[in-house]
Design an enzyme around this catalytic site. Structure first.
Site, PDB file in Angstrom:
ATOM      1  N   GLU A  56       3.018  -7.098   6.745  1.00 36.52           N
ATOM      2  CA  GLU A  56       4.336  -6.793   7.302  1.00 36.52           C
ATOM      3  C   GLU A  56       4.583  -5.320   7.073  1.00 36.52           C
ATOM      4  O   GLU A  56       4.202  -4.779   6.038  1.00 36.52           O
ATOM      5  CB  GLU A  56       5.421  -7.605   6.592  1.00 36.52           C
ATOM      6  CG  GLU A  56       5.260  -9.091   6.777  1.00 36.52           C
ATOM      7  CD  GLU A  56       5.833  -9.883   5.617  1.00 36.52           C
ATOM      8  OE1 GLU A  56       6.037  -9.309   4.523  1.00 36.52           O
ATOM      9  OE2 GLU A  56       6.035 -11.085   5.792  1.00 36.52           O
ATOM     10  N   ILE A  90       0.871  -1.172   0.000  1.00 36.20           N
ATOM     11  CA  ILE A  90       0.000   0.000   0.000  1.00 36.20           C
ATOM     12  C   ILE A  90       0.906   1.219   0.000  1.00 36.20           C
ATOM     13  O   ILE A  90       1.933   1.233   0.685  1.00 36.20           O
ATOM     14  CB  ILE A  90      -0.978   0.002   1.200  1.00 36.20           C
ATOM     15  CG1 ILE A  90      -1.973   1.162   1.110  1.00 36.20           C
ATOM     16  CG2 ILE A  90      -0.240  -0.028   2.512  1.00 36.20           C
ATOM     17  CD1 ILE A  90      -3.133   1.073   2.094  1.00 36.20           C
ATOM     18  N   ALA A  91       0.555   2.211  -0.798  1.00 33.73           N
ATOM     19  CA  ALA A  91       1.370   3.423  -0.872  1.00 33.73           C
ATOM     20  C   ALA A  91       0.483   4.614  -1.207  1.00 33.73           C
ATOM     21  O   ALA A  91      -0.516   4.490  -1.908  1.00 33.73           O
ATOM     22  CB  ALA A  91       2.448   3.272  -1.936  1.00 33.73           C
ATOM     23  N   ASN A 135       8.216   2.547  10.452  1.00 33.84           N
ATOM     24  CA  ASN A 135       7.086   3.218   9.811  1.00 33.84           C
ATOM     25  C   ASN A 135       5.945   3.373  10.813  1.00 33.84           C
ATOM     26  O   ASN A 135       4.910   2.711  10.729  1.00 33.84           O
ATOM     27  CB  ASN A 135       6.644   2.453   8.563  1.00 33.84           C
ATOM     28  CG  ASN A 135       5.702   3.247   7.700  1.00 33.84           C
ATOM     29  OD1 ASN A 135       5.128   4.245   8.134  1.00 33.84           O
ATOM     30  ND2 ASN A 135       5.519   2.799   6.468  1.00 33.84           N
ATOM     31  N   TYR A 177      -2.622   0.884  10.908  1.00 38.25           N
ATOM     32  CA  TYR A 177      -3.030  -0.516  10.997  1.00 38.25           C
ATOM     33  C   TYR A 177      -3.660  -0.819  12.351  1.00 38.25           C
ATOM     34  O   TYR A 177      -4.671  -1.516  12.427  1.00 38.25           O
ATOM     35  CB  TYR A 177      -1.847  -1.443  10.728  1.00 38.25           C
ATOM     36  CG  TYR A 177      -1.231  -1.259   9.360  1.00 38.25           C
ATOM     37  CD1 TYR A 177      -2.018  -1.023   8.231  1.00 38.25           C
ATOM     38  CD2 TYR A 177       0.139  -1.308   9.175  1.00 38.25           C
ATOM     39  CE1 TYR A 177      -1.454  -0.848   6.977  1.00 38.25           C
ATOM     40  CE2 TYR A 177       0.716  -1.138   7.928  1.00 38.25           C
ATOM     41  CZ  TYR A 177      -0.092  -0.906   6.830  1.00 38.25           C
ATOM     42  OH  TYR A 177       0.465  -0.731   5.594  1.00 38.25           O
TER      43      TYR A 177
END
Length: 154
Positions: free
Chosen positions: A105, A72-73, A110, A117
């Site tokens: 992961e 995801i970005a 980060n 999350y």
């Protein structure tokens, strides 16, 4: 600016590749992204502006009753606006009813992603020492445990 979340198509791959290079020190290549998109169990989505510019994306794989957030970005210019949460929420709404768990992961450094999350219901379940390269770093393993699929015995 109004953004829309749409299924990723081959026409998005050049922009996704460029965004991948912007966001990650060890980016997936265009070929890797194309293979993921063509995968039987993998789906990609993109967030695009009205002019078709890709400003975020995600890849998700589901096999049997388990899901994996593969990547995801969000374009750095769009961070801090809830776009990552919107992309992840879109994926979760589509897949959660069919799965018993989703895992991912994330680099241990980060913290913004880890907070996202956790906010979305994932919990830390482990660590892979030295998993990432460029720079070498641990991966935090996170899982979102879901209720059994409808109709299953508990």
């Amino acid at each position: 600016m109004e953004l829309r979340i749409v299924p990723m198509e081959e026409r998005h791959l050049d922009q996704v590749t460029a965004l991948e290079r912007t966001c990650f020190t060890d980016p997936w290549t265009r070929n890797m992204l194309a293979e993921a998109l063509a995968g039987k169990n993998t789906r990609g989505i993109v967030a695009e502006s009205p002019d078709g510019t890709v400003v975020g994306y995600a890849f998700f794989t589901a096999v049997l009753d388990e899901g994996s957030l593969d990547n995801i970005a969000v374009d750095p210019a769009y961070r801090g606006r809830g776009l990552g949460r919107h992309i992840l929420s879109t994926l979760l709404k589509a897949y959660e009813p069919h799965l018993s768990l989703i895992y991912l992961e994330v680099r241990s450094s980060n913290q913004a992603a880890i907070r996202l999350y956790e906010h979305m219901g994932f919990e830390t379940v482990g660590r892979r020492r030295g998993y990432y390269e460029s720079p070498r770093e641990d991966a935090i393993l996170m899982t979102k445990f879901l209720s059994p699929k409808a109709g299953e015995q508990t």
